[in-house]
Design an enzyme around this catalytic site. Structure first.
Site, short mmCIF file in Angstrom:
data_model
loop_
_atom_site.label_atom_id
_atom_site.label_comp_id
_atom_site.label_asym_id
_atom_site.label_seq_id
_atom_site.Cartn_x
_atom_site.Cartn_y
_atom_site.Cartn_z
N ARG A 164 13.88 57.76 2.15
CA ARG A 164 14.32 59.14 1.95
C ARG A 164 13.96 59.93 3.21
O ARG A 164 12.96 59.63 3.87
CB ARG A 164 13.52 59.73 0.78
N LYS A 175 6.18 60.28 -11.68
CA LYS A 175 6.99 61.05 -12.63
C LYS A 175 8.33 60.35 -12.90
O LYS A 175 8.74 60.22 -14.04
CB LYS A 175 7.27 62.47 -12.10
N ARG A 178 4.11 52.28 0.25
CA ARG A 178 5.50 52.15 -0.20
C ARG A 178 6.45 52.24 1.00
O ARG A 178 7.38 51.46 1.13
CB ARG A 178 5.81 53.25 -1.22
N ARG A 195 8.65 73.91 -10.48
CA ARG A 195 7.70 73.63 -9.41
C ARG A 195 6.95 74.90 -9.01
O ARG A 195 6.07 74.84 -8.15
CB ARG A 195 8.45 73.11 -8.19
N ARG A 227 4.51 68.13 1.58
CA ARG A 227 4.91 68.14 0.16
C ARG A 227 3.68 68.29 -0.74
O ARG A 227 3.72 69.00 -1.74
CB ARG A 227 5.66 66.84 -0.18
P1 ADP Z 1 8.75 64.34 -4.85
O1 ADP Z 1 9.04 62.89 -4.71
O2 ADP Z 1 8.03 64.94 -3.71
O3 ADP Z 1 8.17 64.71 -6.17
P2 ADP Z 1 11.46 65.28 -5.47
O4 ADP Z 1 12.34 64.10 -5.35
O5 ADP Z 1 11.20 65.81 -6.84
O6 ADP Z 1 10.12 65.07 -4.70
O7 ADP Z 1 12.03 66.49 -4.56
C1 ADP Z 1 12.27 66.33 -3.19
C2 ADP Z 1 12.42 67.68 -2.52
O8 ADP Z 1 13.46 68.43 -3.19
C3 ADP Z 1 11.20 68.58 -2.59
O9 ADP Z 1 10.27 68.30 -1.56
C4 ADP Z 1 11.84 69.95 -2.46
O10 ADP Z 1 12.19 70.24 -1.13
C5 ADP Z 1 13.12 69.81 -3.25
N1 ADP Z 1 12.94 70.20 -4.67
C6 ADP Z 1 13.06 69.39 -5.74
N2 ADP Z 1 12.84 70.05 -6.89
C7 ADP Z 1 12.56 71.33 -6.53
C8 ADP Z 1 12.22 72.51 -7.24
N3 ADP Z 1 12.11 72.51 -8.59
N4 ADP Z 1 12.01 73.64 -6.55
C9 ADP Z 1 12.10 73.68 -5.21
N5 ADP Z 1 12.41 72.60 -4.47
C10 ADP Z 1 12.64 71.43 -5.10
#
Ligand code: ADP
Length: 267
Positions: free
Chosen positions: A139, A13, A127, A88, A150
């Site tokens: 991270r 994404k 990765r 989400r 996740r």
């Molecule tokens: P990923 O790489 O898993 O897609 P992101 O970088 O988008 O993750 O998000 C990392 C973390 O931030 C998520 O695992 C969650 O804990 C939190 N998070 C991000 N966006 C949201 C959201 N829209 N609602 C709830 N938690 C979120």
């Protein structure tokens, strides 16, 4: 242009969002990045989100909705945005609809990056291995154990958004397992003006194949309302009356109907 990128962690994404930003002059709104910034800055939101994120769980809806509500009002988001990692959950999607509706805005589309989850896990593990080997900082939630959590959160809470947006006619799926440039090309194809125009009606295939057109279905008879019944009865009565009042007579002295008159008329 206002878009959502939907897909599990590691689907690409972020990569595609950056390309959309460049091509369309819009901003990328990544709730993950915003939350990580809040954690790093030690803000109240950051303090609340830190341990939740480290476990790979979702931060409460009201927290992320408040962040997004604030962000879409910033001047740089006026030209449009691509949401990455938001919504989400279904309540987040509903909150977004409300936020946009209140501002007279609408979504242009939701792009789903379809991926094979087993390969995804390998991708992220690779990765992590490569980044560790290069001595890069990972991270806090980038480890195989948290990643499973996740993915679990995605399956249970985010995947229902596919049906949600499908039902609204906004969902466009692309193959997220293809090469990065191929995924970008697929997304650009979906967003091109020609693809976004309503589809032209198909030419009648039967005619092209030299077949006669199919007979149109007969209209079902209109049920007689009281008014129609009264009108019909009245016209029968008035026809009868007209006959009695000296309509054309047949040889036998009977009143001829209009059809009979037409049939017996001399040429
Ligand atoms: P990923 O790489 O898993 O897609 P992101 O970088 O988008 O993750 O998000 C990392 C973390 O931030 C998520 O695992 C969650 O804990 C939190 N998070 C991000 N966006 C949201 C959201 N829209 N609602 C709830 N938690 C979120």
């Amino acid at each position: 242009m206002r878009l959502i990128l939907l897909g599990p962690p590691g689907a690409g994404k972020g990569t595609q969002a950056l390309r959309l930003v460049e091509k369309h002059g819009i901003v990328q709104l990544s709730t993950g990045d915003m939350l990580r910034a809040a954690v790093a800055a030690g803000t109240p939101v950051g303090l609340r989100a830190k341990s939740i994120m480290e476990r790979g769980e979702l931060v409460p809806d009201e927290v992320v909705v408040a962040i997004i509500a604030d962000r879409i009002d910033q001047p740089d988001a006026k030209r449009g945005f691509v949401l990455d990692g938001f919504p989400r959950t279904v309540p987040q999607a509903e909150a977004l609809e409300r936020l946009l509706g209140e501002r007279g805005l609408a979504l242009d589309g939701v792009i789903q990056l379809k991926v094979d989850e087993r390969i995804l896990l390998q991708r992220i593990e690779n990765r992590i291995r490569e980044m560790t080997a290069r001595g890069e900082k990972l991270r806090a939630d980038d480890n195989p154990e948290v990643l499973k959590g996740r993915l679990e959160a995605y399956r249970a809470q985010t995947a229902p958004l596919v049906d949600h947006y499908q039902a609204k006619g906004l969902l466009k799926a692309v193959d997220g397992m293809a090469a990065i440039d191929a995924v970008t090309a697929a997304i650009n194809g979906i967003l091109s003006p020609a693809a976004r125009k309503p589809k032209a009606r198909k030419p009648a295939r039967r005619k092209a194949a030299g077949k006669p057109a199919r007979a149109k279905a007969k209209k079902p008879a209109r049920p007689r309302t009281q008014a129609r019944r009264a009108r019909a009865a009245k016209s029968v009565k008035s026809r009868r009356k007209a006959g009695r009042a000296g309509g054309a007579k047949s040889k036998r002295g009977q009143t001829k109907s209009r059809t009979q008159r037409r049939l017996t008329k001399r040429r």
